[in-house]
Design a protein around this motif. Structure first.
Motif, PDB file in Angstrom:
ATOM      1  N   ASN A 180       0.867  -1.210  -0.007  1.00 31.69           N
ATOM      2  CA  ASN A 180      -0.019  -0.042  -0.104  1.00 31.69           C
ATOM      3  C   ASN A 180       0.644   1.290  -0.007  1.00 31.69           C
ATOM      4  OD1 ASN A 180      -2.426  -1.417  -0.099  1.00 31.69           O
ATOM      5  ND2 ASN A 180      -2.587  -1.535   2.224  1.00 31.69           N
ATOM      6  N   ARG A 181       1.968   1.112   0.705  1.00 33.58           N
ATOM      7  CA  ARG A 181       2.807   2.365   0.912  1.00 33.58           C
ATOM      8  C   ARG A 181       3.260   2.583  -0.576  1.00 33.58           C
ATOM      9  NH1 ARG A 181       6.724   1.128   5.646  1.00 33.58           N
ATOM     10  NH2 ARG A 181       4.810   0.115   6.812  1.00 33.58           N
ATOM     11  N   VAL A 182       3.985   1.345  -1.111  1.00 35.29           N
ATOM     12  CA  VAL A 182       4.533   1.551  -2.564  1.00 35.29           C
ATOM     13  C   VAL A 182       3.495   2.301  -3.726  1.00 35.29           C
ATOM     14  CG1 VAL A 182       5.572   0.214  -4.449  1.00 35.29           C
ATOM     15  CG2 VAL A 182       6.074  -0.085  -2.229  1.00 35.29           C
ATOM     16  N   GLU A 183       2.306   1.428  -3.505  1.00 30.54           N
ATOM     17  CA  GLU A 183       1.470   2.089  -4.443  1.00 30.54           C
ATOM     18  C   GLU A 183       1.063   3.509  -4.155  1.00 30.54           C
ATOM     19  OE1 GLU A 183      -2.109  -0.199  -3.710  1.00 30.54           O
ATOM     20  OE2 GLU A 183      -1.444  -1.963  -4.940  1.00 30.54           O
ATOM     21  N   GLU A 184       1.075   3.860  -2.639  1.00 28.92           N
ATOM     22  CA  GLU A 184       0.863   5.442  -2.666  1.00 28.92           C
ATOM     23  C   GLU A 184       2.138   6.251  -3.090  1.00 28.92           C
ATOM     24  OE1 GLU A 184       0.206   5.974   1.263  1.00 28.92           O
ATOM     25  OE2 GLU A 184      -1.805   4.955   1.481  1.00 28.92           O
ATOM     26  N   ILE A 191       3.749   9.320 -10.032  1.00 24.71           N
ATOM     27  CA  ILE A 191       3.162   9.474 -11.239  1.00 24.71           C
ATOM     28  C   ILE A 191       2.525  11.002 -11.430  1.00 24.71           C
ATOM     29  CG2 ILE A 191       1.102   8.797 -12.585  1.00 24.71           C
ATOM     30  CD1 ILE A 191       1.857   5.980 -11.722  1.00 24.71           C
ATOM     31  N   GLN A 192       1.738  11.386 -10.342  1.00 26.57           N
ATOM     32  CA  GLN A 192       1.218  12.531 -10.426  1.00 26.57           C
ATOM     33  C   GLN A 192       2.256  13.691 -10.419  1.00 26.57           C
ATOM     34  OE1 GLN A 192      -1.106  12.968  -6.750  1.00 26.57           O
ATOM     35  NE2 GLN A 192      -2.966  12.524  -7.712  1.00 26.57           N
ATOM     36  N   LYS A 193       3.245  13.631  -9.720  1.00 29.37           N
ATOM     37  CA  LYS A 193       4.541  14.526  -9.925  1.00 29.37           C
ATOM     38  C   LYS A 193       4.973  14.706 -11.429  1.00 29.37           C
ATOM     39  CE  LYS A 193       5.716  14.734  -4.888  1.00 29.37           C
ATOM     40  NZ  LYS A 193       6.705  14.551  -4.013  1.00 29.37           N
ATOM     41  N   TRP A 194       5.037  13.378 -11.914  1.00 26.69           N
ATOM     42  CA  TRP A 194       5.694  13.256 -13.408  1.00 26.69           C
ATOM     43  C   TRP A 194       4.693  14.125 -14.371  1.00 26.69           C
ATOM     44  CZ3 TRP A 194       4.206  10.808 -17.712  1.00 26.69           C
ATOM     45  CH2 TRP A 194       5.162  10.664 -18.759  1.00 26.69           C
ATOM     46  N   GLU A 195       3.613  13.738 -14.180  1.00 27.47           N
ATOM     47  CA  GLU A 195       2.476  14.189 -15.079  1.00 27.47           C
ATOM     48  C   GLU A 195       2.542  15.964 -14.716  1.00 27.47           C
ATOM     49  OE1 GLU A 195      -1.322  12.611 -13.894  1.00 27.47           O
ATOM     50  OE2 GLU A 195      -0.796  10.793 -15.194  1.00 27.47           O
ATOM     51  N   GLU A 196       2.552  16.626 -13.517  1.00 27.67           N
ATOM     52  CA  GLU A 196       2.665  17.869 -13.565  1.00 27.67           C
ATOM     53  C   GLU A 196       4.055  18.170 -13.855  1.00 27.67           C
ATOM     54  OE1 GLU A 196       2.498  18.156  -9.393  1.00 27.67           O
ATOM     55  OE2 GLU A 196       0.520  17.722  -9.088  1.00 27.67           O
TER      56      GLU A 196
END
Length: 354
Positions: free
Chosen positions: A250-254, A260-265
């Motif tokens: 769960n931690r890895v997924e988070e 991914i969100q930072k990369w997209e930003e």
């Protein structure tokens, strides 16, 4: 129940002459009847339930008696005693506890011995006094000795000792006050749970250090219980590992989601900056155009001024310049040979011009 206890001394009088019967908070448990000096010294007149509910006599509280076995003292016992204590505005609650001999004879074997049961009652907050070795059937002599006004118990007929209801004569005398049983809890229910889950509790106590002899467990059952305990420990370890693995995943997924969100930003930011720089109306294009125009201006030659004279060339061949040879008056040829050499060189020059 663990709680404070209070003592009532009947016949105490305030400074103004009014008797006092309120309960004084103490840090000690309730006293035993055969050890206390709290005796009813006031004249003891018989009361009716209606009189007691309207208000106690001026000189004493209402003395209420409740009895029982109280094995494995639980909340059902405490609630019954609370009801007995609060039946009247000012009550003094005496609780009788039957001995082991009487209990084993008329009801059955108990888990707790009589001393343990006595102590359990002494530490209940509603109890004012404990009567040890209480009788199974209440006699007029017992009621008179302890100056009992009323007896509190649940209203279900209690058949025992050859009687359909041991409280029948108390009810007929108008001294019985009913209380309500607490559903879902009783000593028999607790014992039933233990017997039903006997293996669970035997294994529990083996884990806590009790021996098989103390638990009255056979050698084979002891080994079986210990093996089951080991299996349960292994299951618990596996379960803990699984839970930790799930937490890690769960931690890895988070973290992956955050990355991914930072990369997209960052990607959107990079693309926006790129388009702002190199797009159709970008700053790079304007800068490139400005530099190109400057380079073109630097490389292109400057135009001649309009007023400058132009040389016109005649299509016909310009005549050869005419050289006039003037003999040097100061330096004549030193010899005829030198004179002839100079003449020949002049003639060669003429031919070249032609």
């Amino acid at each position: 129940m663990v709680g404070h206890q209070e003592s009532t001394t009947e016949g105490d009088v305030r400074d103004n002459g009014t008797p006092t019967f309120w309960r004084k908070t103490l840090t000690a448990p309730a006293p035993f009847a055969d050890e206390t000096s709290c005796q009813c010294q006031a004249p003891h007149e018989k009361l009716t339930i209606a009189q007691a509910r309207l208000g106690t006599p001026v000189d004493r509280p209402v003395r209420v008696y409740a009895d029982g076995i109280f094995d494995l003292f639980h909340s059902g016992h405490a609630r019954a005693l609370m009801q007995a204590k609060t039946l009247f505005p000012n009550s003094y609650l005496l609780v009788g506890v039957c001995s082991d001999d009487l209990t084993h004879k008329f009801k059955g074997f108990t888990v707790m011995n009589e001393a343990e049961r006595y102590e359990a009652l002494r530490h209940c907050r509603y109890v004012d006094e404990v009567i040890r070795d209480a009788p199974w059937t209440l006699t007029p002599e017992f009621l008179e000795k302890h100056k009992i006004d009323f007896v509190a118990h649940d209203d279900i007929p209690y058949s025992s000792a050859g009687s359909d209801d041991v409280y029948k004569h108390i009810k007929e005398a108008g001294m019985f006050v009913p209380t309500q049983r607490t559903e879902g809890i009783s000593t028999s229910d607790i014992i039933t749970r233990i017997v039903r889950d006997y293996d669970v509790y035997a294994r529990r106590n083996l884990q806590r250090g009790y021996t098989a002899k103390e638990l009255n467990v056979s050698f084979i059952n002891e080994k079986k219980y210990r093996f089951q305990n080991q299996v349960d420990k292994m299951k618990e370890k596996v379960k803990n590992v699984e839970e930790r693995s799930k937490e890690f995943v769960n931690r890895v997924e988070e973290k992956s989601h955050d990355l991914i969100q930072k990369w997209e930003e960052k990607s959107r930011e990079f693309i926006g900056n790129f388009l702002e720089l190199f797009g159709p109306d970008g700053a790079w294009k304007q800068m490139f155009q400005e530099r190109s125009s400057r380079m073109l201006q630097a490389l292109s030659p400057k135009q001649s001024p309009v007023s400058s004279p132009t040389r016109s060339r005649s299509p016909s061949r310009s005549p050869s310049p005419t050289f006039t040879w003037l003999p040097n008056k100061t330096s004549p040829p030193s010899s005829p040979k030198a004179a002839s050499a100079s003449i020949s060189s002049m003639s060669e020059g003429d031919e070249d011009e032609k």
